[in-house]
Design a protein around this motif. Structure first.
Motif, PDB file in Angstrom:
ATOM      1  N   PHE A  59       0.849  -1.185   0.000  1.00 46.76           N
ATOM      2  CA  PHE A  59       0.000   0.000   0.000  1.00 46.76           C
ATOM      3  C   PHE A  59       0.886   1.238   0.000  1.00 46.76           C
ATOM      4  O   PHE A  59       1.845   1.339   0.776  1.00 46.76           O
ATOM      5  N   SER A  60       0.570   2.187  -0.872  1.00 46.99           N
ATOM      6  CA  SER A  60       1.421   3.370  -0.991  1.00 46.99           C
ATOM      7  C   SER A  60       0.577   4.614  -1.231  1.00 46.99           C
ATOM      8  O   SER A  60      -0.521   4.555  -1.782  1.00 46.99           O
ATOM      9  N   VAL A  61       1.134   5.729  -0.807  1.00 47.03           N
ATOM     10  CA  VAL A  61       0.485   7.030  -0.956  1.00 47.03           C
ATOM     11  C   VAL A  61       1.422   7.946  -1.720  1.00 47.03           C
ATOM     12  O   VAL A  61       2.617   8.018  -1.412  1.00 47.03           O
ATOM     13  N   GLY A  62       0.892   8.638  -2.708  1.00 50.45           N
ATOM     14  CA  GLY A  62       1.658   9.660  -3.402  1.00 50.45           C
ATOM     15  C   GLY A  62       1.297  11.010  -2.807  1.00 50.45           C
ATOM     16  O   GLY A  62       0.144  11.447  -2.906  1.00 50.45           O
ATOM     17  N   LEU A  63       2.245  11.652  -2.152  1.00 48.40           N
ATOM     18  CA  LEU A  63       2.006  12.931  -1.492  1.00 48.40           C
ATOM     19  C   LEU A  63       2.522  14.047  -2.388  1.00 48.40           C
ATOM     20  O   LEU A  63       3.677  14.030  -2.811  1.00 48.40           O
ATOM     21  N   THR A  64       1.671  15.015  -2.655  1.00 48.47           N
ATOM     22  CA  THR A  64       2.081  16.106  -3.535  1.00 48.47           C
ATOM     23  C   THR A  64       1.446  17.416  -3.074  1.00 48.47           C
ATOM     24  O   THR A  64       0.635  17.460  -2.152  1.00 48.47           O
ATOM     25  N   GLY A  65       1.820  18.485  -3.730  1.00 45.14           N
ATOM     26  CA  GLY A  65       1.315  19.822  -3.418  1.00 45.14           C
ATOM     27  C   GLY A  65       2.186  20.837  -4.117  1.00 45.14           C
ATOM     28  O   GLY A  65       3.306  20.532  -4.539  1.00 45.14           O
ATOM     29  N   GLY A  66       1.690  22.038  -4.249  1.00 43.82           N
ATOM     30  CA  GLY A  66       2.455  23.078  -4.905  1.00 43.82           C
ATOM     31  C   GLY A  66       3.631  23.536  -4.058  1.00 43.82           C
ATOM     32  O   GLY A  66       3.738  23.214  -2.865  1.00 43.82           O
ATOM     33  N   ILE A  67       4.524  24.297  -4.656  1.00 47.50           N
ATOM     34  CA  ILE A  67       5.648  24.854  -3.926  1.00 47.50           C
ATOM     35  C   ILE A  67       5.131  25.690  -2.757  1.00 47.50           C
ATOM     36  O   ILE A  67       4.176  26.445  -2.883  1.00 47.50           O
ATOM     37  N   GLY A  68       5.736  25.486  -1.586  1.00 49.76           N
ATOM     38  CA  GLY A  68       5.320  26.240  -0.416  1.00 49.76           C
ATOM     39  C   GLY A  68       4.083  25.726   0.285  1.00 49.76           C
ATOM     40  O   GLY A  68       3.605  26.345   1.234  1.00 49.76           O
ATOM     41  N   SER A  69       3.563  24.587  -0.148  1.00 49.96           N
ATOM     42  CA  SER A  69       2.328  24.067   0.460  1.00 49.96           C
ATOM     43  C   SER A  69       2.585  23.377   1.793  1.00 49.96           C
ATOM     44  O   SER A  69       1.663  23.226   2.601  1.00 49.96           O
ATOM     45  N   GLY A  70       3.814  22.939   2.023  1.00 54.40           N
ATOM     46  CA  GLY A  70       4.130  22.266   3.276  1.00 54.40           C
ATOM     47  C   GLY A  70       4.274  20.763   3.154  1.00 54.40           C
ATOM     48  O   GLY A  70       4.083  20.032   4.131  1.00 54.40           O
ATOM     49  N   LYS A  71       4.647  20.278   1.981  1.00 54.60           N
ATOM     50  CA  LYS A  71       4.782  18.837   1.748  1.00 54.60           C
ATOM     51  C   LYS A  71       5.777  18.196   2.718  1.00 54.60           C
ATOM     52  O   LYS A  71       5.513  17.124   3.275  1.00 54.60           O
ATOM     53  N   THR A  72       6.929  18.838   2.897  1.00 55.98           N
ATOM     54  CA  THR A  72       7.973  18.245   3.742  1.00 55.98           C
ATOM     55  C   THR A  72       7.517  18.158   5.184  1.00 55.98           C
ATOM     56  O   THR A  72       7.740  17.138   5.860  1.00 55.98           O
ATOM     57  N   THR A  73       6.882  19.199   5.683  1.00 56.26           N
ATOM     58  CA  THR A  73       6.375  19.188   7.056  1.00 56.26           C
ATOM     59  C   THR A  73       5.401  18.039   7.261  1.00 56.26           C
ATOM     60  O   THR A  73       5.480  17.282   8.240  1.00 56.26           O
ATOM     61  N   VAL A  74       4.475  17.885   6.329  1.00 48.61           N
ATOM     62  CA  VAL A  74       3.473  16.826   6.433  1.00 48.61           C
ATOM     63  C   VAL A  74       4.135  15.454   6.318  1.00 48.61           C
ATOM     64  O   VAL A  74       3.818  14.529   7.085  1.00 48.61           O
ATOM     65  N   ALA A  75       5.061  15.297   5.380  1.00 49.38           N
ATOM     66  CA  ALA A  75       5.751  14.017   5.216  1.00 49.38           C
ATOM     67  C   ALA A  75       6.496  13.632   6.488  1.00 49.38           C
ATOM     68  O   ALA A  75       6.490  12.472   6.906  1.00 49.38           O
ATOM     69  N   ASP A  76       7.150  14.603   7.122  1.00 47.96           N
ATOM     70  CA  ASP A  76       7.871  14.334   8.361  1.00 47.96           C
ATOM     71  C   ASP A  76       6.920  13.867   9.463  1.00 47.96           C
ATOM     72  O   ASP A  76       7.273  13.001  10.283  1.00 47.96           O
ATOM     73  N   MET A  77       5.727  14.417   9.485  1.00 45.51           N
ATOM     74  CA  MET A  77       4.745  14.010  10.488  1.00 45.51           C
ATOM     75  C   MET A  77       4.278  12.568  10.257  1.00 45.51           C
ATOM     76  O   MET A  77       4.097  11.802  11.209  1.00 45.51           O
ATOM     77  N   PHE A  78       4.095  12.198   9.006  1.00 47.04           N
ATOM     78  CA  PHE A  78       3.740  10.804   8.707  1.00 47.04           C
ATOM     79  C   PHE A  78       4.888   9.865   9.073  1.00 47.04           C
ATOM     80  O   PHE A  78       4.665   8.772   9.606  1.00 47.04           O
ATOM     81  N   ALA A  79       6.111  10.277   8.797  1.00 47.23           N
ATOM     82  CA  ALA A  79       7.269   9.450   9.139  1.00 47.23           C
ATOM     83  C   ALA A  79       7.342   9.217  10.641  1.00 47.23           C
ATOM     84  O   ALA A  79       7.658   8.108  11.108  1.00 47.23           O
TER      85      ALA A  79
END
Length: 215
Positions: A11-31
């Motif tokens: 099972f996999s999720v593709g996480l995306t968003g525009g520049i400045g949307s906060g992708k890295t912050t959200v990814a770190d929270m999932f990690a």
């Protein structure tokens, strides 16, 4: 766009968003909650760092003028160049995308988390990523919020930030492609309950998928 042969059984999720949307912050929270996060942008940075696997070909294709003194790719200079020269963008992608694909596949095979999250800035623009993940998660915010955040962190002028945004999928296109959305117009405190809810759902879906494979 980057294509890849991901482990179809997980099972996999593709996480995306525009520049400045906060992708890295959200990814770190999932990690932090147990997901295995594979960030294609981080992989690209590693490939273009001093001694990175892409540097020799970048030097051959673009010349030393596009490298910094430490041997890394000059990201600011190359960004400006590829925005003004579409053919240069294609040449750069031809260097980076096969290398990114190899590293993504390697990381996916080695990942130990409850489920996989692939952070892909241009997922919606890709012809293949949407079909290669179980769900698409978009980190969303107002365009004005994007501009403000990017200008604050990078010092880029507003016109350049908007040019970068114009080269990406629109907010409406990303939302149309989403299975799930995280609203990141507020502060970090507002993210936690949204991530908690989706993590619980993804963990359950991953567990069900694993049980199905075993049967």
């Amino acid at each position: 766009m980057i294509s890849t042969s991901l482990p179809a059984s997980r099972f996999s999720v593709g996480l995306t968003g525009g520049i400045g949307s906060g992708k890295t912050t959200v990814a770190d929270m999932f990690a932090a909650r147990g997901a295995a996060v594979i960030d294609t942008d981080q992989i690209a940075h590693q490939l273009t760092a001093p001694g990175g696997a892409a540097i020799a070909e970048i030097r051959a294709q673009f010349g030393d003028a596009f490298l910094m003194e430490n041997g890394a790719m000059d990201r600011a200079k190359i960004r400006e160049y590829v925005f003004s020269e579409p053919a240069a963008k294609s040449r750069l992608e031809a260097i980076l995308h096969p290398l990114i694909r190899i590293e993504v596949e390697r990381a996916a095979q080695q990942a130990q988390g409850e489920y996989l999250i692939f952070v892909v800035p241009l997922l919606v623009e890709s012809s293949s990523w949407k079909q290669r993940v179980s769900r698409v998660l978009v980190v969303d915010c107002l365009e004005e919020t994007q501009v403000r955040r990017v200008m604050s962190r990078s010092g880029l002028p507003e016109a350049q930030v908007r040019a970068i945004m114009a080269a990406q999928a629109s907010r409406q296109e990303r939302l149309a492609a989403a299975n799930d959305v995280i609203d990141n117009n507020g502060d970090a405190l507002a993210l936690a309950p949204q991530v908690d809810r989706l993590h619980a759902a993804y963990a359950a879906l991953a567990s069900a998928s694993a049980a199905h494979r075993e049967n």
